[in-house]
Design a protein around this motif. Structure first.
Motif, short mmCIF file in Angstrom:
data_model
loop_
_atom_site.label_atom_id
_atom_site.label_comp_id
_atom_site.label_asym_id
_atom_site.label_seq_id
_atom_site.Cartn_x
_atom_site.Cartn_y
_atom_site.Cartn_z
N TYR A 341 38.26 31.63 36.94
CA TYR A 341 39.42 32.32 36.80
C TYR A 341 39.03 33.06 34.83
O TYR A 341 40.10 34.06 34.76
CB TYR A 341 40.41 30.92 36.56
CG TYR A 341 42.10 31.00 35.60
CD1 TYR A 341 43.37 31.88 35.98
CD2 TYR A 341 41.61 31.59 34.37
CE1 TYR A 341 44.14 32.52 35.43
CE2 TYR A 341 43.33 31.80 33.29
CZ TYR A 341 44.34 32.12 34.58
OH TYR A 341 45.66 32.51 33.76
N ASP A 342 38.51 32.45 34.26
CA ASP A 342 38.40 32.77 33.12
C ASP A 342 37.83 34.40 33.38
O ASP A 342 38.15 35.58 32.63
CB ASP A 342 37.29 31.74 32.48
CG ASP A 342 37.98 30.67 31.81
OD1 ASP A 342 38.88 30.86 31.77
OD2 ASP A 342 37.41 30.24 31.69
N ILE A 343 37.37 34.84 34.54
CA ILE A 343 36.23 36.15 34.63
C ILE A 343 36.99 36.85 34.83
O ILE A 343 37.23 37.78 35.76
CB ILE A 343 35.19 36.45 34.69
CG1 ILE A 343 35.16 35.51 36.45
CG2 ILE A 343 34.29 35.32 34.26
CD1 ILE A 343 33.59 36.03 36.97
N LYS A 344 38.44 36.21 35.54
CA LYS A 344 40.18 36.84 36.45
C LYS A 344 38.69 37.54 37.67
O LYS A 344 39.43 38.16 38.79
CB LYS A 344 40.24 38.26 35.43
CG LYS A 344 40.76 37.36 34.38
CD LYS A 344 41.48 38.86 33.86
CE LYS A 344 42.61 37.97 33.14
NZ LYS A 344 41.94 37.34 31.84
N ALA A 345 38.05 36.41 38.41
CA ALA A 345 36.86 36.88 39.79
C ALA A 345 38.08 36.89 41.01
O ALA A 345 39.07 36.00 41.32
CB ALA A 345 36.11 35.85 40.30
#
Length: 393
Positions: A341-345
Motif C-alpha cells: 500500500y505504501d508504494i501504491k502497488a
C-alpha cells in the motif's frame, strides 16, 4: 573441513550450540524442543563444551538466568517452544530492552489452549514486537546456518539485540535430513570470542543494569532499540556475505524463487516454503507463471526490499500459520499488505490462514491457492480477502 551428516533439526541446532560453545546455557525442556537441549546437555556432560549448563524449574527461570548470565558478560543461549516462550514473555522484553545479545532457538508450536503440541507460528508471532530479531528456516540446514550467523548479528556493536532462530516443530525439529556441518574450528573462528564493552562483572568499569527508567529516559532507550533494529538490517546482510564465503550458501532477507517473471506468487515462512516450491515447479511445467517469496528475516521487517520484489506481481497470497484475532488477517499479511500500500502497488493481496495446530498443507492444496490467484486476475474480483484454509465447516 565440513562434513555431510544426517540429523534432525533439533540435533542440528544442538551441534551448532556445541560449536558456538556458549559460556552459559539455561534451558527447560518442552516438546518439541526437548531433544535439542537434551542433546546439548550430553555434550556438557561429556566435556565437549566449556558451557555452564543451568537446570531450572521453568522457562521463566530459564530466560531470567540467561539474562543474568548475559548481563554479567557471558555469551548466553537458551531454547524453547510454544507455552515455554509464553512463560518467558515478561523476560523477553527485559532481554531486548537491556540490549543483551542472547540467541534462542524457538521450535515453533501452537499455543494452548486447547493444548496442542504440533506446529504453527502462534508462539513466535505473538513475540514479534518484543524487540527480538527473528530468523526463520525452511529446513535443518537453514536453522543450523541461522544459529551460527545469529551470534554475530546479535553481538555486533551496532545491534546488541537478542535473536530468535525459528524452525517448525516436528516437521523440521524431528525430521532427519541431510545437511552440511562445518568444521568446529571454522565455526569457532567465525563467531570469535565474545568481548562485551559493558557488563556487570567488569571491575574496571562498574555499571548498573536494569535500573528504574521513568519518563525522563525510557522513551530514549526505546528509540535506541528501534535504531538498533534498523541497523541490524545491514549487519544481517554483511554477516550473510561472510558466511557465504565460508560455506557457499547464500542468505538474505528472503529467498525469491522464480519470482522474476511471475504473475502470481505466494509468501511463506519456514517449512511450508519447501512445499510451495514443489507447487511452483508443477505450475511452471503447466505454463503458469508462479513464484514464491520465502521470508527469512521477519524482524527487522525488510519492508522496502519485499515491496520491490512483489511490486510487479499481479496477485499475491500470504500464508499465515498464526491467527492474529484482529479479524483482518494474520500478522504476515498485515505487514505485506501495508508495504505494498505504501508504494501504491497495483497488487491484489489475499491471506490464507492455514496449518494451525499442525494441520498439514499439501502440494496440491498450494496449487489450488495459485488457481485462486489466477481467478482474481481473470475476474478482477476478490471474493474472500481472508480465507481460513483447510478448516472443516
Amino acid at each position: 573441513m565440513s562434513s555431510k551428516v544426517a540429523l534432525t533439526g533439533n540435533e542440528a541446532l544442538a551441534q551448532a550450540m556445541r560449536q558456538i560453545n556458549p559460556d552459559v546455557v539455561a534451558a527447560y525442556p518442552i516438546t518439541p524442543q526437548t531433544a535439542m537441549v537434551q542433546t546439548f546437555s550430553q555434550f556438557v556432560a561429556d566435556g565437549e563444551v566449556d558451557t555452564e549448563y543451568v537446570t531450572v524449574e521453568s522457562e521463566h527461570s530459564a530466560m531470567s538466568a540467561t539474562v543474568g548470565a548475559s548481563a554479567a558478560g557471558s555469551r548466553a543461549m537458551t531454547a524453547t517452544a510454544a507455552n515455554g516462550l509464553a512463560l518467558m514473555w515478561e523476560i523477553l522484553y527485559i532481554a531486548s530492552g537491556t540490549r543483551l545479545p542472547i540467541v534462542m532457538p524457538v521450535v515453533n508450536r501452537a499455543l494452548s489452549g486447547p493444548i496442542n503440541i504440533h506446529c504453527d507460528h502462534s508462539d513466535a508471532m505473538g513475540a514479534r514486537d518484543s524487540g527480538w530479531i527473528q530468523l526463520y528456516a525452511e529446513n535443518a540446514q537453514e536453522a543450523y546456518d541461522n544459529a551460527i550467523q545469529a551470534i554475530r548479528i546479535s553481538e555486533h556493536k551496532d545491534v546488541l539485540l537478542p535473536t530468535m532462530v525459528n524452525l517448525d516443530g516436528f516437521i523440521t525439529s524431528h525430521a532427519v535430513e541431510s545437511l552440511e556441518i562445518l568444521a568446529d574450528e571454522d565455526v569457532k573462528e567465525f563467531v570469535g570470542e565474545y568481548q562485551p564493552e559493558n557488563y556487570l562483572l567488569n571491575a574496571d568499569n562498574p555499571i548498573a543494569i536494569g535500573p528504574l527508567d521513568l519518563q525522563d529516559f525510557y522513551f530514549e532507550h526505546k528509540m535506541q532499540q528501534a535504531v538498533a533494529m534498523g541497523d541490524a538490517k545491514q549487519v544481517i546482510l554483511d554477516i550473510a556475505k561472510e558466511y557465504k564465503e565460508l560455506t557457499a550458501r547464500e542468505y538474505g532477507f528472503f529467498e525469491s524463487y522464480k519470482l522474476d517473471d511471475a504473475e502470481v506468487a505466494i509468501v511463506a515462512l519456514n517449512s511450508t516454503a519447501g512445499t510451495a516450491k514443489a507447487a511452483v515447479n508443477n505450475l511452471r511445467e503447466a505454463g503458469v507463471k508462479a513464484g514464491l517469496l520465502k521470508i527469512r528475516v521477519y524482524r527487522p521487517f525488510p519492508a522496502e526490499e519485499i515491496a520491490d520484489a512483489l511490486k510487479d506481481i499481479k496477485a499475491v497470497a500470504v500464508l499465515d500459520r498464526a491467527e492474529s484475532f484482529s479479524t483482518n488477517g494474520g500478522p504476515v499479511f498485515a505487514d505485506i499488505r501495508s508495504v505494498l500500500y505504501d508504494i501504491k502497488a497495483n497488487v491484489e493481496v489475499v491471506d490464507y490462514i492455514y496449518g494451525l495446530g499442525g494441520r498439514d498443507i499439501k502440494v496440491e492444496e498450494i496449487e489450488s491457492i495459485f488457481n485462486d490467484l489466477q481467478e482474481i486476475i481473470k475476474t478482477g474480483q476478490v471474493e474472500n480477502r481472508i480465507t481460513h484454509f483447510g478448516v472443516r465447516q
